[in-house]
Design a protein around this motif. Sequence first.
Motif, PDB file in Angstrom:
ATOM      1  N   ASN A 175      -3.674  16.699  -1.816  1.00 21.95           N
ATOM      2  CA  ASN A 175      -4.347  16.509  -0.533  1.00 21.95           C
ATOM      3  C   ASN A 175      -3.542  17.245   0.523  1.00 21.95           C
ATOM      4  O   ASN A 175      -2.425  16.844   0.849  1.00 21.95           O
ATOM      5  N   TYR A 176      -4.097  18.321   1.048  1.00 19.76           N
ATOM      6  CA  TYR A 176      -3.360  19.179   1.972  1.00 19.76           C
ATOM      7  C   TYR A 176      -3.682  18.896   3.437  1.00 19.76           C
ATOM      8  O   TYR A 176      -3.193  19.586   4.325  1.00 19.76           O
ATOM      9  N   GLU A 177      -4.518  17.895   3.702  1.00 20.25           N
ATOM     10  CA  GLU A 177      -4.889  17.593   5.080  1.00 20.25           C
ATOM     11  C   GLU A 177      -3.763  16.835   5.766  1.00 20.25           C
ATOM     12  O   GLU A 177      -3.360  15.754   5.327  1.00 20.25           O
ATOM     13  N   LYS A 178      -3.262  17.378   6.841  1.00 14.97           N
ATOM     14  CA  LYS A 178      -2.127  16.787   7.542  1.00 14.97           C
ATOM     15  C   LYS A 178      -2.467  15.395   8.052  1.00 14.97           C
ATOM     16  O   LYS A 178      -3.513  15.167   8.647  1.00 14.97           O
ATOM     17  N   GLY A 179      -1.563  14.445   7.790  1.00 17.49           N
ATOM     18  CA  GLY A 179      -1.735  13.082   8.264  1.00 17.49           C
ATOM     19  C   GLY A 179      -2.616  12.212   7.399  1.00 17.49           C
ATOM     20  O   GLY A 179      -2.769  11.020   7.679  1.00 17.49           O
ATOM     21  N   SER A 180      -3.184  12.757   6.349  1.00 13.86           N
ATOM     22  CA  SER A 180      -4.070  11.977   5.488  1.00 13.86           C
ATOM     23  C   SER A 180      -3.269  11.210   4.442  1.00 13.86           C
ATOM     24  O   SER A 180      -2.115  11.536   4.153  1.00 13.86           O
ATOM     25  N   GLN A 181      -3.879  10.188   3.882  1.00 14.46           N
ATOM     26  CA  GLN A 181      -3.236   9.387   2.854  1.00 14.46           C
ATOM     27  C   GLN A 181      -3.185  10.163   1.537  1.00 14.46           C
ATOM     28  O   GLN A 181      -4.115  10.888   1.199  1.00 14.46           O
ATOM     29  N   PRO A 182      -2.101  10.011   0.765  1.00 17.83           N
ATOM     30  CA  PRO A 182      -2.029  10.669  -0.543  1.00 17.83           C
ATOM     31  C   PRO A 182      -3.127  10.156  -1.463  1.00 17.83           C
ATOM     32  O   PRO A 182      -3.564   9.009  -1.350  1.00 17.83           O
ATOM     33  N   ASP A 218       7.102   9.920  -9.384  1.00 22.26           N
ATOM     34  CA  ASP A 218       5.907   9.409 -10.053  1.00 22.26           C
ATOM     35  C   ASP A 218       5.804   7.896  -9.901  1.00 22.26           C
ATOM     36  O   ASP A 218       4.717   7.351  -9.658  1.00 22.26           O
ATOM     37  N   LEU A 219       6.932   7.215 -10.041  1.00 29.25           N
ATOM     38  CA  LEU A 219       6.910   5.753  -9.946  1.00 29.25           C
ATOM     39  C   LEU A 219       6.551   5.298  -8.538  1.00 29.25           C
ATOM     40  O   LEU A 219       5.820   4.312  -8.361  1.00 29.25           O
ATOM     41  N   LYS A 220       7.058   5.987  -7.533  1.00 27.14           N
ATOM     42  CA  LYS A 220       6.698   5.650  -6.153  1.00 27.14           C
ATOM     43  C   LYS A 220       5.211   5.877  -5.906  1.00 27.14           C
ATOM     44  O   LYS A 220       4.553   5.080  -5.233  1.00 27.14           O
ATOM     45  N   GLN A 221       4.694   6.966  -6.449  1.00 25.09           N
ATOM     46  CA  GLN A 221       3.286   7.267  -6.251  1.00 25.09           C
ATOM     47  C   GLN A 221       2.402   6.233  -6.953  1.00 25.09           C
ATOM     48  O   GLN A 221       1.358   5.827  -6.430  1.00 25.09           O
ATOM     49  N   LEU A 222       2.812   5.779  -8.124  1.00 21.09           N
ATOM     50  CA  LEU A 222       2.071   4.744  -8.840  1.00 21.09           C
ATOM     51  C   LEU A 222       2.070   3.436  -8.053  1.00 21.09           C
ATOM     52  O   LEU A 222       1.035   2.779  -7.914  1.00 21.09           O
ATOM     53  N   ALA A 223       3.235   3.057  -7.543  1.00 21.86           N
ATOM     54  CA  ALA A 223       3.326   1.822  -6.763  1.00 21.86           C
ATOM     55  C   ALA A 223       2.489   1.917  -5.489  1.00 21.86           C
ATOM     56  O   ALA A 223       1.868   0.938  -5.060  1.00 21.86           O
ATOM     57  N   HIS A 224       2.470   3.089  -4.877  1.00 22.68           N
ATOM     58  CA  HIS A 224       1.675   3.300  -3.668  1.00 22.68           C
ATOM     59  C   HIS A 224       0.181   3.237  -3.981  1.00 22.68           C
ATOM     60  O   HIS A 224      -0.614   2.711  -3.196  1.00 22.68           O
ATOM     61  N   SER A 225      -0.215   3.766  -5.138  1.00 19.78           N
ATOM     62  CA  SER A 225      -1.630   3.833  -5.506  1.00 19.78           C
ATOM     63  C   SER A 225      -2.183   2.502  -5.978  1.00 19.78           C
ATOM     64  O   SER A 225      -3.341   2.165  -5.700  1.00 19.78           O
ATOM     65  N   TYR A 226      -1.360   1.752  -6.716  1.00 21.83           N
ATOM     66  CA  TYR A 226      -1.851   0.529  -7.348  1.00 21.83           C
ATOM     67  C   TYR A 226      -0.871  -0.618  -7.090  1.00 21.83           C
ATOM     68  O   TYR A 226      -0.365  -1.250  -8.019  1.00 21.83           O
ATOM     69  N   GLY A 227      -0.622  -0.853  -5.818  1.00 23.04           N
ATOM     70  CA  GLY A 227       0.348  -1.878  -5.436  1.00 23.04           C
ATOM     71  C   GLY A 227      -0.030  -3.273  -5.864  1.00 23.04           C
ATOM     72  O   GLY A 227       0.821  -4.167  -5.943  1.00 23.04           O
ATOM     73  N   GLU A 228      -1.320  -3.489  -6.163  1.00 28.27           N
ATOM     74  CA  GLU A 228      -1.766  -4.820  -6.584  1.00 28.27           C
ATOM     75  C   GLU A 228      -1.298  -5.164  -8.003  1.00 28.27           C
ATOM     76  O   GLU A 228      -1.280  -6.332  -8.384  1.00 28.27           O
ATOM     77  N   GLU A 283       1.248  -5.710 -11.017  1.00 30.60           N
ATOM     78  CA  GLU A 283       2.651  -6.060 -11.227  1.00 30.60           C
ATOM     79  C   GLU A 283       3.367  -5.051 -12.126  1.00 30.60           C
ATOM     80  O   GLU A 283       4.589  -4.923 -12.060  1.00 30.60           O
ATOM     81  N   CYS A 284       2.613  -4.353 -12.965  1.00 34.95           N
ATOM     82  CA  CYS A 284       3.239  -3.445 -13.934  1.00 34.95           C
ATOM     83  C   CYS A 284       4.007  -2.319 -13.261  1.00 34.95           C
ATOM     84  O   CYS A 284       4.932  -1.755 -13.850  1.00 34.95           O
ATOM     85  N   PHE A 285       3.659  -1.978 -12.011  1.00 35.01           N
ATOM     86  CA  PHE A 285       4.325  -0.882 -11.316  1.00 35.01           C
ATOM     87  C   PHE A 285       5.387  -1.368 -10.332  1.00 35.01           C
ATOM     88  O   PHE A 285       5.848  -0.605  -9.472  1.00 35.01           O
ATOM     89  N   LYS A 286       5.786  -2.621 -10.449  1.00 40.22           N
ATOM     90  CA  LYS A 286       6.812  -3.176  -9.556  1.00 40.22           C
ATOM     91  C   LYS A 286       8.147  -3.388 -10.264  1.00 40.22           C
ATOM     92  O   LYS A 286       9.130  -3.782  -9.643  1.00 40.22           O
ATOM     93  N   HIS A 287       8.161  -3.152 -11.551  1.00 40.23           N
ATOM     94  CA  HIS A 287       9.401  -3.347 -12.317  1.00 40.23           C
ATOM     95  C   HIS A 287       9.369  -2.410 -13.526  1.00 40.23           C
ATOM     96  O   HIS A 287       8.320  -2.195 -14.118  1.00 40.23           O
ATOM     97  N   VAL A 332       7.022   9.428  -0.817  1.00 44.56           N
ATOM     98  CA  VAL A 332       5.681   9.588  -1.352  1.00 44.56           C
ATOM     99  C   VAL A 332       5.043  10.806  -0.697  1.00 44.56           C
ATOM    100  O   VAL A 332       4.995  10.921   0.520  1.00 44.56           O
ATOM    101  N   VAL A 333       4.600  11.743  -1.512  1.00 46.63           N
ATOM    102  CA  VAL A 333       4.008  12.964  -0.992  1.00 46.63           C
ATOM    103  C   VAL A 333       2.586  13.108  -1.508  1.00 46.63           C
ATOM    104  O   VAL A 333       2.169  12.418  -2.420  1.00 46.63           O
ATOM    105  N   SER A 334       1.865  14.027  -0.902  1.00 43.04           N
ATOM    106  CA  SER A 334       0.438  14.151  -1.235  1.00 43.04           C
ATOM    107  C   SER A 334       0.170  15.115  -2.385  1.00 43.04           C
ATOM    108  O   SER A 334      -0.949  15.218  -2.833  1.00 43.04           O
ATOM    109  N   SER A 335       1.166  15.823  -2.850  1.00 40.16           N
ATOM    110  CA  SER A 335       0.978  16.650  -4.032  1.00 40.16           C
ATOM    111  C   SER A 335       2.253  16.606  -4.846  1.00 40.16           C
ATOM    112  O   SER A 335       3.328  16.326  -4.340  1.00 40.16           O
ATOM    113  N   GLN A 336       2.123  16.877  -6.157  1.00 38.24           N
ATOM    114  CA  GLN A 336       3.247  16.686  -7.065  1.00 38.24           C
ATOM    115  C   GLN A 336       4.343  17.711  -6.835  1.00 38.24           C
ATOM    116  O   GLN A 336       4.100  18.839  -6.477  1.00 38.24           O
ATOM    117  N   SER A 337       5.560  17.254  -7.087  1.00 36.04           N
ATOM    118  CA  SER A 337       6.694  18.147  -6.930  1.00 36.04           C
ATOM    119  C   SER A 337       7.252  18.590  -8.272  1.00 36.04           C
ATOM    120  O   SER A 337       8.212  19.305  -8.318  1.00 36.04           O
TER     121      SER A 337
END
Length: 273
Positions: free
Chosen positions: A78-85, A138-148, A150-154, A267-272
């Motif tokens: 997602n290359y739009e400035k200020g948008s959510q990943p 990757d782990l930060k992006q997963l937690a950001h995407s699916y914070g609900e 529990e599998c991505f919190k530990h 957390v960034v909007s495209s992979q590094s």
Amino acid sequence: MEAGYSEKVDELCRRYSLEGFMKTIDPETIPSETHYLHLNELVLEDIIWVDEVEGLLSATSHIEGCKVVGIDCEWKPNYEKGSQPSKVSIMQIASEKSVFIIDLIRLFEDEPNALGSCLKRILHSPSILKLGYNLQCDLKQLAHSYGELECFKHFEMLLDIQNVFKEARGGLSGLAKKILGAGLNKTRRNSNWEQRPLSPNQLEYAALDAAVLIHIFRHVRSQSQPASVKGGQSNVEWKSYIISSMDDTKKPKNMVKRKKKWKKCTVVSSQSN
């Protein structure tokens, strides 16, 4: 074009309506195609698409029988400035012979409880070593995407291959070239990972990113002093990079070598990777 990525050139020409651009290219100025690593070179038996519960349960049972797996994720840039990943679209989990490509978006919509339960059995397991490259992003992006979920919190038993070979350049592709003799074609990294079905090229790219981690690790484990990478780490030392436990993708706990810490990652909007 100078790098020989003709497929990416075609994609950009279509996107920006550059119909006359390719006609101006002198074929002799385009370098010959670079040899990239292919799936058949890794002796993979199966690439399995997982987007329903039965397949997820089968994949989980297979992975629980493995001592080591490679993990990677893809999401739409997602290359739009200020948008959510964008949400993480797929998670690839590779064993020695198979790669499971899990449709996180579909399963989270249809069966979030089953998805969380199955991934918890894998990610929280202290008996499965999980390999990654630039893993914490990757782990930060997963937690950001699916914070609900529990599998991505530990997480238990993580090894970021990037930390073992700090001097390697060119990311995972550069490391694969040094260790295995051929790099990875990264031109599909920024493609649309939310489209369904994924193209055969996308599936191959996704599978390779996870499967190559197993082969690099096999080299690390078997060589007391890897000859392919200058200043490689010893067979004993790589174990000190294993993170035994980590909560909420914050500072790792119970690290054997305390001075080795995760690099700062946002957390960034495209992979590094």
